[in-house]
Design a protein around this motif. Structure first.
Motif, mmCIF file in Angstrom:
data_model
loop_
_atom_site.group_PDB
_atom_site.id
_atom_site.type_symbol
_atom_site.label_atom_id
_atom_site.label_comp_id
_atom_site.label_asym_id
_atom_site.label_seq_id
_atom_site.Cartn_x
_atom_site.Cartn_y
_atom_site.Cartn_z
ATOM 1 N N LYS A 54 1.865 14.187 -47.528
ATOM 2 C CA LYS A 54 2.640 13.298 -48.406
ATOM 3 C C LYS A 54 2.987 12.001 -47.682
ATOM 4 C CE LYS A 54 6.941 13.638 -48.981
ATOM 5 N NZ LYS A 54 8.331 13.743 -49.092
ATOM 6 N N GLU A 55 3.360 12.092 -46.426
ATOM 7 C CA GLU A 55 3.694 10.898 -45.653
ATOM 8 C C GLU A 55 2.472 9.998 -45.457
ATOM 9 O OE1 GLU A 55 6.767 9.839 -44.467
ATOM 10 O OE2 GLU A 55 7.441 11.420 -45.829
ATOM 11 N N LEU A 56 1.323 10.593 -45.205
ATOM 12 C CA LEU A 56 0.096 9.809 -45.032
ATOM 13 C C LEU A 56 -0.347 9.155 -46.338
ATOM 14 C CD1 LEU A 56 -1.787 12.224 -42.636
ATOM 15 C CD2 LEU A 56 -0.940 9.930 -42.068
ATOM 16 N N VAL A 57 -0.183 9.858 -47.451
ATOM 17 C CA VAL A 57 -0.503 9.273 -48.765
ATOM 18 C C VAL A 57 0.460 8.125 -49.063
ATOM 19 C CG1 VAL A 57 -0.514 9.712 -51.262
ATOM 20 C CG2 VAL A 57 -1.600 11.341 -49.705
ATOM 21 N N HIS A 58 1.748 8.328 -48.769
ATOM 22 C CA HIS A 58 2.759 7.294 -48.999
ATOM 23 C C HIS A 58 2.458 6.036 -48.173
ATOM 24 C CE1 HIS A 58 6.589 5.470 -49.916
ATOM 25 N NE2 HIS A 58 6.833 5.346 -48.627
ATOM 26 N N ALA A 59 1.929 6.207 -46.970
ATOM 27 C CA ALA A 59 1.572 5.077 -46.115
ATOM 28 C C ALA A 59 0.223 4.474 -46.508
ATOM 29 C CB ALA A 59 1.537 5.520 -44.658
ATOM 30 N N GLU A 60 -0.406 5.043 -47.533
ATOM 31 C CA GLU A 60 -1.691 4.586 -48.066
ATOM 32 C C GLU A 60 -2.834 4.708 -47.056
ATOM 33 O OE1 GLU A 60 -1.230 0.748 -49.887
ATOM 34 O OE2 GLU A 60 0.561 1.369 -50.953
ATOM 35 N N LEU A 61 -2.708 5.631 -46.116
ATOM 36 C CA LEU A 61 -3.772 5.896 -45.154
ATOM 37 C C LEU A 61 -4.707 6.995 -45.635
ATOM 38 C CD1 LEU A 61 -1.691 5.770 -41.884
ATOM 39 C CD2 LEU A 61 -3.479 4.151 -42.563
ATOM 40 N N VAL A 62 -4.244 7.771 -46.619
ATOM 41 C CA VAL A 62 -4.989 8.917 -47.134
ATOM 42 C C VAL A 62 -4.939 8.888 -48.654
ATOM 43 C CG1 VAL A 62 -4.922 11.452 -47.284
ATOM 44 C CG2 VAL A 62 -4.560 10.327 -45.079
ATOM 45 N N SER A 63 -6.055 9.237 -49.279
ATOM 46 C CA SER A 63 -6.076 9.361 -50.733
ATOM 47 C C SER A 63 -6.122 10.834 -51.110
ATOM 48 C CB SER A 63 -7.289 8.627 -51.327
ATOM 49 O OG SER A 63 -8.484 9.270 -50.938
ATOM 50 N N GLN A 64 -5.689 11.104 -52.320
ATOM 51 C CA GLN A 64 -5.655 12.474 -52.840
ATOM 52 C C GLN A 64 -6.387 12.477 -54.171
ATOM 53 O OE1 GLN A 64 -1.902 13.608 -54.556
ATOM 54 N NE2 GLN A 64 -2.104 15.695 -53.813
ATOM 55 N N GLU A 65 -7.290 13.446 -54.350
ATOM 56 C CA GLU A 65 -8.043 13.557 -55.602
ATOM 57 C C GLU A 65 -8.118 15.021 -56.010
ATOM 58 O OE1 GLU A 65 -12.679 13.160 -57.012
ATOM 59 O OE2 GLU A 65 -11.989 11.946 -55.341
ATOM 60 N N ARG A 66 -7.914 15.257 -57.291
ATOM 61 C CA ARG A 66 -8.025 16.622 -57.801
ATOM 62 C C ARG A 66 -9.483 16.881 -58.166
ATOM 63 N NH1 ARG A 66 -5.001 20.622 -58.762
ATOM 64 N NH2 ARG A 66 -3.058 19.510 -58.552
ATOM 65 N N ALA A 67 -10.011 17.998 -57.668
ATOM 66 C CA ALA A 67 -11.369 18.434 -57.986
ATOM 67 C C ALA A 67 -11.271 19.873 -58.462
ATOM 68 C CB ALA A 67 -12.274 18.321 -56.768
#
Length: 108
Positions: A54-67
């Motif tokens: 969650k912290e990495l997504v919030h920092a926009e360093l990681v994306s999350q995708e539902r598959a």
């Protein structure tokens, strides 16, 4: 890139588990990894991993995708490159340079 965005990204990476998660996602490349694969590879508890992702997504360093039923996390290479560009923007006394991939020093 604004300095506040760079600070957010660097702050997210300034924690050992998050840095290891990010590095694992960089190695995985465009295929990305599920949280289960990351947890298994790094030996992290699911609730701890969830917090760090969650912290990495919030920092926009990681994306999350539902598959389907899975979540896939991927390193955002364009963001990582933007942070690196910001950090090295004024090397060589403001002159453009091309640092050698085999050297840690600027060639200027």
């Amino acid at each position: 890139m604004e300095s506040s965005s760079v600070v957010k990204a660097l702050a997210a990476l300034a924690q050992a588990s998050r840095l290891e998660i990010f590095r694992a996602l960089v190695v995985a490349g465009e295929a990305g990894l599920t949280p289960g694969a990351v947890a298994e590879a790094l030996g992290l508890a699911p609730n701890t991993l969830s917090f760090h992702l969650k912290e990495l997504v919030h920092a926009e360093l990681v994306s999350q995708e539902r598959a389907g039923r899975n979540l896939i996390y991927r390193a955002r290479f364009e963001r990582m490159n933007a942070v690196l560009a910001y950090l090295t923007d004024n090397c060589c006394q403001g002159q453009p340079c091309a640092a050698s991939p085999t050297s840690t020093a600027c060639p200027c």
